[in-house]
Enzyme design. Structure first.
Site, PDB file in Angstrom:
ATOM      1  N   ARG A  35       0.759  -1.080   0.121  1.00  0.00           N
ATOM      2  CA  ARG A  35       0.019   0.039   0.134  1.00  0.00           C
ATOM      3  C   ARG A  35       0.875   1.199  -0.210  1.00  0.00           C
ATOM      4  O   ARG A  35       0.191   2.407   0.596  1.00  0.00           O
ATOM      5  CB  ARG A  35      -1.146  -0.546   1.330  1.00  0.00           C
ATOM      6  CG  ARG A  35      -1.668  -1.008   1.464  1.00  0.00           C
ATOM      7  CD  ARG A  35      -2.119  -1.716   0.018  1.00  0.00           C
ATOM      8  NE  ARG A  35      -3.563  -2.851   0.418  1.00  0.00           N
ATOM      9  CZ  ARG A  35      -3.318  -3.290  -0.364  1.00  0.00           C
ATOM     10  NH1 ARG A  35      -3.881  -3.385  -1.644  1.00  0.00           N
ATOM     11  NH2 ARG A  35      -4.303  -5.289  -0.405  1.00  0.00           N
ATOM     12  N   LYS A  65       1.189  -8.812  13.603  1.00  0.00           N
ATOM     13  CA  LYS A  65      -0.465  -8.883  12.952  1.00  0.00           C
ATOM     14  C   LYS A  65      -0.348 -10.753  13.310  1.00  0.00           C
ATOM     15  O   LYS A  65       1.035 -11.828  12.644  1.00  0.00           O
ATOM     16  CB  LYS A  65      -0.233  -8.593  11.290  1.00  0.00           C
ATOM     17  CG  LYS A  65      -1.498  -9.402  10.690  1.00  0.00           C
ATOM     18  CD  LYS A  65      -1.620  -8.534   9.835  1.00  0.00           C
ATOM     19  CE  LYS A  65      -2.494  -9.243   8.726  1.00  0.00           C
ATOM     20  NZ  LYS A  65      -2.016  -8.660   6.927  1.00  0.00           N
ATOM     21  N   GLU A  89      -5.805 -12.856   7.642  1.00  0.00           N
ATOM     22  CA  GLU A  89      -5.304 -12.414   6.421  1.00  0.00           C
ATOM     23  C   GLU A  89      -4.282 -13.697   6.289  1.00  0.00           C
ATOM     24  O   GLU A  89      -3.235 -13.320   5.453  1.00  0.00           O
ATOM     25  CB  GLU A  89      -5.243 -11.203   5.997  1.00  0.00           C
ATOM     26  CG  GLU A  89      -5.752 -10.252   5.485  1.00  0.00           C
ATOM     27  CD  GLU A  89      -5.938  -8.763   5.334  1.00  0.00           C
ATOM     28  OE1 GLU A  89      -4.781  -8.594   6.184  1.00  0.00           O
ATOM     29  OE2 GLU A  89      -6.716  -8.038   5.133  1.00  0.00           O
ATOM     30  N   ARG A 141     -18.465  -8.982   8.613  1.00  0.00           N
ATOM     31  CA  ARG A 141     -16.988  -8.465   9.076  1.00  0.00           C
ATOM     32  C   ARG A 141     -16.327  -7.604  10.568  1.00  0.00           C
ATOM     33  O   ARG A 141     -15.545  -7.695  11.143  1.00  0.00           O
ATOM     34  CB  ARG A 141     -16.174  -8.858   7.986  1.00  0.00           C
ATOM     35  CG  ARG A 141     -14.664  -7.900   7.846  1.00  0.00           C
ATOM     36  CD  ARG A 141     -13.962  -7.721   6.958  1.00  0.00           C
ATOM     37  NE  ARG A 141     -12.832  -7.162   6.988  1.00  0.00           N
ATOM     38  CZ  ARG A 141     -11.890  -6.332   6.119  1.00  0.00           C
ATOM     39  NH1 ARG A 141     -12.272  -7.151   4.969  1.00  0.00           N
ATOM     40  NH2 ARG A 141     -10.858  -6.093   6.813  1.00  0.00           N
ATOM     41  N   ASP A 155     -12.106  -0.808   7.855  1.00  0.00           N
ATOM     42  CA  ASP A 155     -10.378  -1.544   7.229  1.00  0.00           C
ATOM     43  C   ASP A 155      -9.814   0.091   6.850  1.00  0.00           C
ATOM     44  O   ASP A 155     -10.349  -0.066   5.165  1.00  0.00           O
ATOM     45  CB  ASP A 155     -10.126  -2.493   6.310  1.00  0.00           C
ATOM     46  CG  ASP A 155      -8.319  -2.732   5.533  1.00  0.00           C
ATOM     47  OD1 ASP A 155      -7.715  -2.126   5.895  1.00  0.00           O
ATOM     48  OD2 ASP A 155      -8.453  -3.521   4.475  1.00  0.00           O
ATOM     49  N   GLU A 182      -5.218   4.210   1.474  1.00  0.00           N
ATOM     50  CA  GLU A 182      -5.243   3.106   0.437  1.00  0.00           C
ATOM     51  C   GLU A 182      -6.543   3.383  -0.076  1.00  0.00           C
ATOM     52  O   GLU A 182      -6.417   2.617  -1.289  1.00  0.00           O
ATOM     53  CB  GLU A 182      -5.212   1.946   1.303  1.00  0.00           C
ATOM     54  CG  GLU A 182      -5.808   0.822   1.165  1.00  0.00           C
ATOM     55  CD  GLU A 182      -5.276  -0.414   2.275  1.00  0.00           C
ATOM     56  OE1 GLU A 182      -4.968  -0.703   3.018  1.00  0.00           O
ATOM     57  OE2 GLU A 182      -5.885  -1.620   1.600  1.00  0.00           O
ATOM     58  N   GLU A 188     -15.035  11.821  -0.508  1.00  0.00           N
ATOM     59  CA  GLU A 188     -16.544  10.699   0.132  1.00  0.00           C
ATOM     60  C   GLU A 188     -17.574  10.620  -0.831  1.00  0.00           C
ATOM     61  O   GLU A 188     -19.022  10.373  -1.132  1.00  0.00           O
ATOM     62  CB  GLU A 188     -17.529  11.650   1.136  1.00  0.00           C
ATOM     63  CG  GLU A 188     -18.472  10.383   2.088  1.00  0.00           C
ATOM     64  CD  GLU A 188     -18.225  11.043   3.491  1.00  0.00           C
ATOM     65  OE1 GLU A 188     -18.504  11.685   3.821  1.00  0.00           O
ATOM     66  OE2 GLU A 188     -18.910   9.477   4.039  1.00  0.00           O
ATOM     67  N   TRP A 194     -19.707 -13.091  -4.486  1.00  0.00           N
ATOM     68  CA  TRP A 194     -21.214 -13.068  -5.528  1.00  0.00           C
ATOM     69  C   TRP A 194     -21.606 -11.541  -5.701  1.00  0.00           C
ATOM     70  O   TRP A 194     -22.876 -11.720  -5.946  1.00  0.00           O
ATOM     71  CB  TRP A 194     -22.226 -13.815  -4.698  1.00  0.00           C
ATOM     72  CG  TRP A 194     -21.285 -15.043  -3.696  1.00  0.00           C
ATOM     73  CD1 TRP A 194     -21.865 -16.223  -4.578  1.00  0.00           C
ATOM     74  CD2 TRP A 194     -21.091 -15.501  -3.125  1.00  0.00           C
ATOM     75  NE1 TRP A 194     -20.567 -17.291  -4.073  1.00  0.00           N
ATOM     76  CE2 TRP A 194     -20.451 -17.145  -3.608  1.00  0.00           C
ATOM     77  CE3 TRP A 194     -20.108 -14.870  -1.694  1.00  0.00           C
ATOM     78  CZ2 TRP A 194     -19.359 -17.337  -2.265  1.00  0.00           C
ATOM     79  CZ3 TRP A 194     -19.048 -15.462  -0.788  1.00  0.00           C
ATOM     80  CH2 TRP A 194     -18.849 -17.033  -0.796  1.00  0.00           C
TER      81      TRP A 194
HETATM   82  C1  GCU Z   1      -5.384  -4.071   4.291  1.00  0.00           C
HETATM   83  C2  GCU Z   1      -4.371  -3.534   3.826  1.00  0.00           C
HETATM   84  C3  GCU Z   1      -3.597  -4.936   3.272  1.00  0.00           C
HETATM   85  C4  GCU Z   1      -3.261  -5.004   4.989  1.00  0.00           C
HETATM   86  C5  GCU Z   1      -4.176  -5.155   6.267  1.00  0.00           C
HETATM   87  C6  GCU Z   1      -3.742  -4.792   7.889  1.00  0.00           C
HETATM   88  O1  GCU Z   1      -6.129  -5.122   4.505  1.00  0.00           O
HETATM   89  O2  GCU Z   1      -5.453  -4.246   2.304  1.00  0.00           O
HETATM   90  O3  GCU Z   1      -2.863  -4.732   2.881  1.00  0.00           O
HETATM   91  O4  GCU Z   1      -2.145  -6.237   5.316  1.00  0.00           O
HETATM   92  O5  GCU Z   1      -5.064  -4.166   5.898  1.00  0.00           O
HETATM   93  O6  GCU Z   1      -3.765  -4.059   7.751  1.00  0.00           O
HETATM   94  O7  GCU Z   1      -2.942  -5.699   7.971  1.00  0.00           O
END
Ligand code: GCU
Length: 698
Positions: free
Chosen positions: A181, A302, A306, A356, A385, A413, A531, A561
């Site tokens: 990003r 983290k 993801e 989510r 996010d 982003e 916005e 979908w």
């Molecule tokens: C968003 C972003 C990711 C990043 C994630 C995060 O989803 O698109 O690139 O890794 O945030 O904050 O961990």
């Protein structure tokens, strides 16, 4: 090559103020300072010198420094006796020993006071920056220079203390030099798996110190491949060098950590945080890391999100994972900053109960009070996010016994990727000022992250950085206002968005009324403009999947979908009330009730919380569909107005700056037109309802 951004010190200064920059005095005594404090002190002096050289047009070696080896009295004598009072006026950086009477209030880390010192006979006319530590001297010095430039006069400040203890940047830089990003070129920390520490690193540290940042995570939260090896001998020497450079500007170095490092680096078969071999591995690793990089601040993690590894695989909780690491770095004063951005990206959006937005709270609320004191939970401002509009995460006001940090994204982003102008300080300000109703008073998000509401000294604010190796640091010149603004706002939560924008404009560009009025207008209106032409009323996304730029109404990447926003021929929006996904019930009662009811839910978040028919009327009196059409047409007109105002600065701004910004604004306009057409057509086709104003919808 890099530009000096807001530290360029260009332009004329009012004569009265300029006079004070003729000499800098100090009661600097090398033996009373720790090495780090000494460096900060010297950097403060260098900064006055840099500013003075520019204001007075002197060469660096013509500048007068008067350092004193003993105490202030000697400075007075020197001042008086030196070449028949060569200096009429000056600046004094004055170290106040912490235990000195009445100086209690200066003992907060980073606190300073700017005060005029005039003796009775008017022999001395000095502006003093008083502080009891290096950070305070640095911050006070930058504040004094800022006053000189922005206000054209110097003023007593009283004691100024940072609002928040931790004011951090999170870089999402990868070791190969790419930036996740990143919209401003490549990393200036890493290239081809090497760490870079050079002149640019030092200038960056200066930029950050000037706005009060005191911590920097240098690598991406998604720690993979070579980044896992940052905690190995391969990189220690360079990391130490960087950490020392940063420390000289009051900034602590942090790194992101791979939870699976015991496997990927240590060759163990697992990374269960309660397994003996894993704990032993981390213990030894932390010993090694802190021996090699003694002033490392700690780690950002983290986990279980993801695709990143984490404690869930072993049936353990986030508290088990975070505490195990925290325990091992506690002896070195280190912090574990654990992110709450945890959700299941494989959810099926066709199921109406799927949400989510609930995930952060569902995952972390049950763990409140279970984290060690050197763990901080880092919570994104919204539950999703970094969308252009989201409600505040209900974890703020929910958690009571856990250290918390607010995470915002300076990198744009989802807000135009630094190709569109979008000044985000007003958004962050709203987050800081949000009343959670978790207590009768001191219930705002800023009170919580100050440690005022529930105590706790390890709290603060983090911003995902928007810088790269582009000469102007941020790709779009106007995006630097967000970096500057993040620092200033996290240092002083009371500043208004407009005050910050004014400062940044004065510090960066030629100080003329038209530059101020036109740029201020553009910045202050840019968030609502963005916005207007993008996703309406808090529904979010509608961007191209994965790269998140440009319109794609059904483009939410985790929903193949096209059902995420629930648009059909009658209406759009997600029912997140108690009758829907139940998300609204995660708030304290007052907020839960406000969001629950369409009548009290703020319009800008209406589609986040409710499913609304196209023909329903908003508080403005307009139908939903008409609101969508109107705002999308308006958004484009607003960008045209930005361009009109900006063009008036031709010949006032330097040609290259003017051209760079104009190019971005031109791209913004064509992108805004695309957004308008894609979104309006989509809803025209879905609803079959004509625009009341009969404009052409493509
Ligand atoms: C968003 C972003 C990711 C990043 C994630 C995060 O989803 O698109 O690139 O890794 O945030 O904050 O961990």
């Amino acid at each position: 090559m890099y530009f000096k951004a807001w530290l360029n010190y260009d332009g004329e200064l009012n004569e009265n103020v300029r006079d004070y920059f003729q000499a800098v005095f100090s009661n600097y005594e090398s033996n009373v300072f720790s090495k780090v404090n000494r460096q900060m002190y010297l950097h403060a002096m260098e900064e006055v010198k840099a500013a003075a050289n520019s204001f007075l047009g002197k060469k660096p070696d013509e500048y007068d420094f008067i350092m004193n080896e003993e105490n202030f009295t000697v400075i007075e004598e020197k001042y008086e006796n030196t070449e028949e009072q060569k200096w009429k006026r000056g600046i004094l950086l004055y170290y106040v020993p912490e235990n000195q009477d009445n100086e209690e209030s200066l003992s907060t880390d980073g606190a300073y006071e700017i005060k005029q010192y005039l003796d009775e006979e008017k022999r001395f006319d000095l502006w003093t920056v008083r502080a009891s530590g290096g950070r305070g001297i640095l911050y006070g010095t930058y504040a004094l220079i800022r006053q000189a430039i922005c206000d054209g006069k110097l003023t007593d400040t009283g004691v100024v203390k940072p609002s928040l203890a931790l004011r951090m940047l999170n870089h999402w830089d990868n070791l190969d030099g790419s930036i996740e990003r990143g919209y401003s070129g490549n990393s200036f920390f890493f290239s081809k798996n090497q760490i870079l520490v050079d002149e640019r690193t030092a200038f960056y540290a200066r930029l950050l110190a000037s706005v009060g940042i005191n911590g920097v995570v240098i690598n991406n939260v998604n720690v993979k491949d070579m980044a896992t090896r940052l905690i190995s001998p391969l990189y220690y020497a360079k990391l130490r060098e960087m950490s020392e450079l940063f420390a000289g500007y009051g900034i602590q170095l942090f790194m992101s950590l791979n939870f699976a490092a015991p496997m990927e680096l240590g060759g163990l078969s697992g990374c269960d945080p309660l397994a003996e071999d894993v704990v032993r591995w981390w213990k030894e690793k932390m010993q090694e890391v802190y021996r090699e990089i003694p002033n490392l601040g700690g780690f950002l993690v983290k986990a279980d999100s993801e695709g990143r590894p984490g404690p869930f695989t072993y049936g353990r909780t986030h508290a088990d994972g975070a505490n195990m690491l925290a325990k091992e770095i506690a002896p070195y004063g280190g912090l574990i900053i654990w992110r709450c951005f945890v959700y299941n990206c494989k959810q099926d959006w066709r199921d109406k109960k799927t949400d989510r937005a609930r995930a952060g709270y569902d995952n972390f609320m049950p763990l409140d009070g279970k984290f060690l004191d050197n763990v901080i939970l880092q919570i994104k401002n919204g539950p999703m996010d970094f969308q252009v509009r989201e409600p505040i995460s209900p974890l703020f006001g929910g958690l009571r016994s856990t250290n918390q940090m607010l995470e915002v994204q300076i990198a744009q982003e989802y807000t135009g990727q630094q190709r569109h102008v979008c000044y985000l300080v007003p958004m962050w300000k709203e987050a800081l000022d949000f009343h959670t109703y978790c207590k009768e008073s001191d219930d705002r998000v800023q009170d919580i992250i100050k440690g005022k509401t529930f105590g706790g000294r390890n709290c603060g604010m983090a911003g995902v950085a928007n810088t790269g190796d582009d000469p102007n640091w941020t790709g779009h010149d106007l995006a630097a206002a967000n970096l500057y603004g993040f620092g200033r706002l996290s240092f002083d939560n009371n500043l208004s968005s407009e005050e910050i924008a004014r400062e940044w404009i004065s510090m960066t560009f030629p100080r003329t009324p038209i530059v101020m009025s036109n740029l201020l207008y553009i910045l202050m209106n840019s968030w609502s403009t963005y916005e207007h032409y993008t996703s309406p009323l808090g529904i979010g996304w509608m961007v191209n999947p994965s790269y998140h730029y440009g319109p794609n109404v059904d483009g939410y990447e985790y929903d193949r979908w096209g059902t995420y926003h629930r648009a059909d021929c009658k209406g759009i929006g997600i029912d997140r009330t108690s009758k829907g996904t139940g998300y609204s019930t995660q708030y304290q009662k007052q907020n839960a009730m406000m969001y629950e009811d369409v009548a009290t839910c703020p319009d800008e978040l209406l589609l986040f919380f409710h499913r609304i028919l196209y023909t329903d009327r908003l508080k403005s009196g307009k139908t939903l569909i008409q609101h969508i059409y109107d705002t999308h047409f308006e958004g484009v007109e607003e960008v045209k107005e930005f361009i009109r105002l900006f063009c008036q600065l031709e010949g006032v701004l330097s040609e290259d700056v003017f051209q760079r910004i104009l190019n971005r604004l031109t791209e913004q306009l064509s992108s805004a037109e695309e957004w308008r057409d894609v979104v309006n057509t989509y809803f025209y086709r879905k609803s079959g309802i004509e625009d009341e104003k009969s404009r052409e919808i493509y």
